[in-house]
Design a protein around this motif. Structure first.
Motif, PDB file in Angstrom:
ATOM      1  N   THR A   1     -20.055   4.334   0.231  1.00 54.93           N
ATOM      2  CA  THR A   1     -20.052   5.178   1.419  1.00 54.93           C
ATOM      3  C   THR A   1     -19.599   4.315   2.583  1.00 54.93           C
ATOM      4  N   PHE A   2     -18.546   4.758   3.287  1.00 54.75           N
ATOM      5  CA  PHE A   2     -18.019   3.989   4.407  1.00 54.75           C
ATOM      6  C   PHE A   2     -17.803   4.864   5.630  1.00 54.75           C
ATOM      7  N   HIS A   3     -17.911   4.240   6.784  1.00 46.48           N
ATOM      8  CA  HIS A   3     -17.559   4.844   8.075  1.00 46.48           C
ATOM      9  C   HIS A   3     -16.602   3.881   8.757  1.00 46.48           C
ATOM     10  N   PHE A   4     -15.678   4.413   9.521  1.00 44.68           N
ATOM     11  CA  PHE A   4     -14.660   3.613  10.202  1.00 44.68           C
ATOM     12  C   PHE A   4     -14.663   3.985  11.686  1.00 44.68           C
ATOM     13  N   PRO A   5     -15.656   3.506  12.454  1.00 42.93           N
ATOM     14  CA  PRO A   5     -15.819   3.954  13.834  1.00 42.93           C
ATOM     15  C   PRO A   5     -14.707   3.541  14.794  1.00 42.93           C
ATOM     16  N   THR A   6     -14.033   2.436  14.515  1.00 44.68           N
ATOM     17  CA  THR A   6     -12.948   1.946  15.365  1.00 44.68           C
ATOM     18  C   THR A   6     -11.767   1.614  14.467  1.00 44.68           C
ATOM     19  N   PRO A   7     -10.556   2.026  14.825  1.00 49.94           N
ATOM     20  CA  PRO A   7      -9.418   1.697  13.966  1.00 49.94           C
ATOM     21  C   PRO A   7      -9.093   0.200  13.987  1.00 49.94           C
ATOM     22  N   LEU A   8      -8.582  -0.274  12.877  1.00 48.92           N
ATOM     23  CA  LEU A   8      -8.039  -1.626  12.800  1.00 48.92           C
ATOM     24  C   LEU A   8      -6.530  -1.473  12.913  1.00 48.92           C
TER      25      LEU A   8
ATOM     26  N   TYR B   1       0.835  -1.200   0.000  1.00 52.13           N
ATOM     27  CA  TYR B   1       0.000   0.000   0.000  1.00 52.13           C
ATOM     28  C   TYR B   1       0.871   1.251   0.000  1.00 52.13           C
ATOM     29  N   LEU B   2       1.829   1.293   0.913  1.00 51.24           N
ATOM     30  CA  LEU B   2       2.683   2.470   1.037  1.00 51.24           C
ATOM     31  C   LEU B   2       3.500   2.697  -0.234  1.00 51.24           C
ATOM     32  N   GLY B   3       3.958   1.615  -0.846  1.00 47.21           N
ATOM     33  CA  GLY B   3       4.714   1.735  -2.086  1.00 47.21           C
ATOM     34  C   GLY B   3       3.868   2.246  -3.238  1.00 47.21           C
ATOM     35  N   LEU B   4       2.624   1.813  -3.308  1.00 43.06           N
ATOM     36  CA  LEU B   4       1.738   2.250  -4.390  1.00 43.06           C
ATOM     37  C   LEU B   4       1.268   3.683  -4.228  1.00 43.06           C
ATOM     38  N   THR B   5       1.053   4.107  -2.994  1.00 42.92           N
ATOM     39  CA  THR B   5       0.426   5.410  -2.764  1.00 42.92           C
ATOM     40  C   THR B   5       1.399   6.497  -2.329  1.00 42.92           C
ATOM     41  N   ASN B   6       2.580   6.110  -1.899  1.00 39.13           N
ATOM     42  CA  ASN B   6       3.552   7.046  -1.351  1.00 39.13           C
ATOM     43  C   ASN B   6       2.997   7.771  -0.125  1.00 39.13           C
TER      44      ASN B   6
ATOM     45  N   LYS C   1      -0.842   2.430  18.874  1.00 36.38           N
ATOM     46  CA  LYS C   1      -0.088   1.575  17.951  1.00 36.38           C
ATOM     47  C   LYS C   1      -0.518   1.896  16.526  1.00 36.38           C
ATOM     48  N   PRO C   2       0.274   1.485  15.542  1.00 31.49           N
ATOM     49  CA  PRO C   2      -0.049   1.828  14.158  1.00 31.49           C
ATOM     50  C   PRO C   2      -1.405   1.275  13.712  1.00 31.49           C
ATOM     51  N   VAL C   3      -2.104   2.104  12.946  1.00 30.12           N
ATOM     52  CA  VAL C   3      -3.413   1.712  12.429  1.00 30.12           C
ATOM     53  C   VAL C   3      -3.313   1.368  10.949  1.00 30.12           C
ATOM     54  N   VAL C   4      -4.239   0.574  10.502  1.00 30.94           N
ATOM     55  CA  VAL C   4      -4.336   0.192   9.096  1.00 30.94           C
ATOM     56  C   VAL C   4      -5.015   1.341   8.347  1.00 30.94           C
ATOM     57  N   PRO C   5      -4.451   1.798   7.228  1.00 28.50           N
ATOM     58  CA  PRO C   5      -5.115   2.844   6.447  1.00 28.50           C
ATOM     59  C   PRO C   5      -6.514   2.392   6.018  1.00 28.50           C
ATOM     60  N   THR C   6      -7.478   3.268   6.182  1.00 23.21           N
ATOM     61  CA  THR C   6      -8.858   2.886   5.863  1.00 23.21           C
ATOM     62  C   THR C   6      -9.037   2.526   4.392  1.00 23.21           C
ATOM     63  N   ILE C   7      -8.226   3.098   3.533  1.00 23.27           N
ATOM     64  CA  ILE C   7      -8.338   2.776   2.113  1.00 23.27           C
ATOM     65  C   ILE C   7      -7.982   1.308   1.859  1.00 23.27           C
ATOM     66  N   MET C   8      -7.188   0.711   2.720  1.00 23.30           N
ATOM     67  CA  MET C   8      -6.891  -0.726   2.575  1.00 23.30           C
ATOM     68  C   MET C   8      -8.136  -1.554   2.845  1.00 23.30           C
ATOM     69  N   LEU C   9      -8.937  -1.144   3.839  1.00 24.61           N
ATOM     70  CA  LEU C   9     -10.189  -1.845   4.117  1.00 24.61           C
ATOM     71  C   LEU C   9     -11.148  -1.677   2.942  1.00 24.61           C
ATOM     72  N   THR C  10     -11.191  -0.483   2.404  1.00 23.64           N
ATOM     73  CA  THR C  10     -12.020  -0.229   1.226  1.00 23.64           C
ATOM     74  C   THR C  10     -11.573  -1.111   0.070  1.00 23.64           C
ATOM     75  N   GLY C  11     -10.273  -1.279  -0.087  1.00 24.68           N
ATOM     76  CA  GLY C  11      -9.745  -2.136  -1.146  1.00 24.68           C
ATOM     77  C   GLY C  11     -10.158  -3.592  -0.996  1.00 24.68           C
ATOM     78  N   ILE C  12     -10.211  -4.078   0.241  1.00 25.96           N
ATOM     79  CA  ILE C  12     -10.665  -5.451   0.484  1.00 25.96           C
ATOM     80  C   ILE C  12     -12.114  -5.601   0.025  1.00 25.96           C
ATOM     81  N   VAL C  13     -12.923  -4.578   0.308  1.00 25.61           N
ATOM     82  CA  VAL C  13     -14.336  -4.616  -0.088  1.00 25.61           C
ATOM     83  C   VAL C  13     -14.471  -4.580  -1.608  1.00 25.61           C
TER      84      VAL C  13
END
Length: 148
Positions: free
Chosen positions: A91-98, A36-41, A60-72
């Motif tokens: 349309t997405f909401h991310f109430p708790t970090p992963l 993800y980081l390599g693709l998006t910088n 602690k480090p969180v997963v970028p929400t766009i990664m969750l969107t990508g899984i969907v």
């Protein structure tokens, strides 16, 4: 060549039913984050720096929400309705970090079938291992149209 291959397309609108669902489980590993980081910088320290994240409310480090969107979006393309689908709204909401190294269970359920516009609305819910909601929302997709 990949483009020359005949691929099996997903379900057409008429093959889908309200309530139809799939569930998938994904564990977020370092390799996923590095891709993800390599693709998006995107070098947000909250995603990659343990010492920085430890100094925040997240601890602690969180997963970028766009990664969750990508899984969907991948699940829409692969499974429901499948290959050949087109996502026209989400349309997405991310109430708790992963967090890094956590597992997410994502449930996709056909909520509505619009035969006039040939679209489906898919309800999405993602839970972490503590069964907290980390992702909720909807996706509107056009199922594949099979060539004649």
């Amino acid at each position: 060549m990949l483009l020359d291959k005949k691929r099996r397309l997903g379900k057409q609108l008429e093959e889908l039913s309200v309530g139809e669902s799939i569930q998938l489980t994904e564990r977020i590993e370092d390799k996923d984050l590095l891709l993800y980081l390599g693709l998006t910088n995107d070098n947000n320290p909250l995603y990659i720096q343990h010492d920085y994240a430890a100094s925040t409310a997240y601890e602690k480090p969180v997963v970028p929400t766009i990664m969750l969107t990508g899984i969907v979006t991948s699940a829409i393309s692969k499974h429901l309705p499948g290959a050949g689908s087109y996502i026209c709204a989400q349309t997405f909401h991310f109430p708790t970090p992963l967090y890094h190294y956590e597992t997410v269970q994502i449930q996709l359920t056909v909520e509505n079938i619009d035969t006039i516009n040939r679209q489906i609305k898919v309800k999405v819910e993602g839970l972490n291992s503590k069964e907290e909601i980390v992702l909720e929302g909807t996706v509107t997709a056009v199922p594949p149209i099979h060539p004649k």
